[in-house]
Design an enzyme around this catalytic site. Structure first.
Site, PDB file in Angstrom:
ATOM      1  NE  ARG A  23       6.879   5.899 -19.015  1.00  0.00           N
ATOM      2  CZ  ARG A  23       6.309   6.270 -17.875  1.00  0.00           C
ATOM      3  NH1 ARG A  23       5.185   5.690 -17.494  1.00  0.00           N
ATOM      4  NH2 ARG A  23       6.843   7.187 -17.122  1.00  0.00           N
ATOM      5  CG  ASP A  41       1.540   0.549  -7.096  1.00  0.00           C
ATOM      6  OD1 ASP A  41       1.965   1.618  -6.623  1.00  0.00           O
ATOM      7  OD2 ASP A  41       1.365   0.365  -8.326  1.00  0.00           O
TER       8      ASP A  41
HETATM    9  C1  LIG Z   1       4.421   8.198  -8.289  1.00  0.00           C
HETATM   10  S1  LIG Z   1       4.017   6.732  -7.449  1.00  0.00           S
HETATM   11  C2  LIG Z   1       3.718   7.327  -5.787  1.00  0.00           C
HETATM   12  C3  LIG Z   1       4.503   6.557  -4.746  1.00  0.00           C
HETATM   13  C4  LIG Z   1       4.388   7.082  -3.312  1.00  0.00           C
HETATM   14  N1  LIG Z   1       3.037   7.127  -2.863  1.00  0.00           N
HETATM   15  C5  LIG Z   1       5.067   8.415  -3.159  1.00  0.00           C
HETATM   16  O1  LIG Z   1       4.377   9.415  -2.964  1.00  0.00           O
HETATM   17  O2  LIG Z   1       6.304   8.479  -3.237  1.00  0.00           O
HETATM   18  C6  LIG Z   1       2.350   6.418  -8.045  1.00  0.00           C
HETATM   19  C7  LIG Z   1       1.942   4.961  -7.949  1.00  0.00           C
HETATM   20  O3  LIG Z   1       0.537   4.844  -8.182  1.00  0.00           O
HETATM   21  C8  LIG Z   1       0.295   3.607  -8.806  1.00  0.00           C
HETATM   22  N2  LIG Z   1      -1.032   3.612  -9.466  1.00  0.00           N
HETATM   23  C9  LIG Z   1      -1.409   4.259 -10.595  1.00  0.00           C
HETATM   24  N3  LIG Z   1      -2.699   3.997 -10.884  1.00  0.00           N
HETATM   25  C10 LIG Z   1      -3.147   3.175  -9.913  1.00  0.00           C
HETATM   26  C11 LIG Z   1      -4.406   2.552  -9.654  1.00  0.00           C
HETATM   27  N4  LIG Z   1      -5.469   2.710 -10.466  1.00  0.00           N
HETATM   28  N5  LIG Z   1      -4.512   1.759  -8.568  1.00  0.00           N
HETATM   29  C12 LIG Z   1      -3.442   1.573  -7.737  1.00  0.00           C
HETATM   30  N6  LIG Z   1      -2.245   2.145  -7.923  1.00  0.00           N
HETATM   31  C13 LIG Z   1      -2.087   2.935  -9.000  1.00  0.00           C
HETATM   32  C14 LIG Z   1       1.462   3.466  -9.778  1.00  0.00           C
HETATM   33  O4  LIG Z   1       1.681   2.130 -10.163  1.00  0.00           O
HETATM   34  C15 LIG Z   1       2.623   4.063  -8.980  1.00  0.00           C
HETATM   35  O5  LIG Z   1       3.415   3.072  -8.370  1.00  0.00           O
END
Ligand SMILES: C[S@@+](CC[C@H](N)C(=O)[O-])C[C@H]1O[C@@H](n2cnc3c(N)ncnc32)[C@H](O)[C@@H]1O
Length: 270
Positions: free
Chosen positions: A35, A139
């Site tokens: 990445r 996010d």
């Molecule tokens: C796999 S996606 C989930 C999206 C949605 N909630 C779903 O279930 O389809 C996980 C998201 O968590 C965010 N994320 C990861 N660590 C985070 C943090 N410390 N604070 C806020 N968001 C975070 C990532 O950027 C990503 O967009």
């Protein structure tokens, strides 16, 4: 470019853990390497060690954010885990709320927030919820938030959206943007997006009636999971609904919760 060394990998992993809670085991080294490598090459840098120095230093917050954007996993789609939306619909049918505040706390590209908006807009039309409902999507990744604000999606991500809802709430792309749809402004006006790190103190956000924290806990270790869930739950009103991904197992937190269905909980009224 020279391969990612173990010691440099551990420094990058520790930096991300401390800043945003992501827990990268040794097995994730190839993923991290693949990445970051294109970005390092584009910057014309010598290798991972120099890139680590850049993102760990105080001088380039923009590049740190870029690394966060590259290292987060943002997989999402509309009406993922439909049983959760069914439960929300039942809850609204039962309580007929005048107002409803919803928080999508790991919103990614906004699919979850706009799925909820479609449901609430339909329920408003049917007179089952008042006019005062709103959705906040947050996010850590800038890149996904910019995209969520534009609300333009490849059609495939809306495969679980009914044809009626597609017609009501989506605009089809023209020849140039074939295969893409945009969420109509009447829904976009209901959904705000902003950056929020779940691993930092949360102030002045809630209270919310419904919180989605789905499919993000899997990226945290046990300690961080518990801390994040307790922090997020301070923003949920007693009696409110809390959703995590059904594959994310038990919630190890200090806040009492009642299980409603897999991945869905209620914060008890004290
Ligand atoms: C796999 S996606 C989930 C999206 C949605 N909630 C779903 O279930 O389809 C996980 C998201 O968590 C965010 N994320 C990861 N660590 C985070 C943090 N410390 N604070 C806020 N968001 C975070 C990532 O950027 C990503 O967009």
């Amino acid at each position: 470019m020279e391969a990612l060394r173990d010691d440099t990998y551990r420094k990058i992993a520790t930096l991300m853990y401390d800043a945003i809670g992501l827990s990268f085991s040794d097995s994730k080294k190839p993923l991290i390497s693949s990445r970051l490598a294109p970005r390092i090459q584009r910057l014309g840098m010598d290798g991972f060690e120099d890139y680590f120095a850049l993102i760990a230093g105080q001088t380039d917050a923009g590049e740190f954010q870029m690394a966060v954007d590259l290292l987060t996993t943002n997989e999402t789609y509309f009406f993922r885990e439909p049983a959760h939306y069914d439960l929300l619909e039942e809850e609204i049918n039962r309580t007929r709320p005048r107002t409803l505040a919803v928080w999508s706390a790991a919103a990614s590209f906004g699919d979850e927030a706009f799925s909820t908006a479609m449901l609430l807009a339909d329920m408003q039309t049917q007179g089952r919820i008042g006019n005062e409902w709103s959705i906040l999507g947050t996010d850590i990744s800038d890149r996904v938030l910019r995209s969520a604000t534009e609300a333009i999606y490849p059609q495939d991500r809306l495969r679980n959206v009914s044809p009626e809802r597609l017609k009501r709430y989506c605009l089809r792309g023209d020849a140039e943007s074939e295969g893409m749809v945009q969420i109509q402004s009447k829904l976009r006006e209901r959904v705000r997006f902003g950056q929020l790190n779940l691993c930092q103190e949360i102030q002045g956000l809630g209270p919310f009636d419904v919180v989605f924290l789905r499919n993000v806990l899997i990226y945290f270790d046990v300690k961080t999971k518990g801390e994040v869930v307790d922090r997020v739950l301070t923003q949920l009103r007693p009696g409110g609904l809390f959703f995590i991904g059904t594959a994310e197992g038990r919630v190890a937190c200090n806040t009492p919760l009642q299980t409603v269905i897999p991945g869905a909980f209620r914060k008890p009224v004290a």
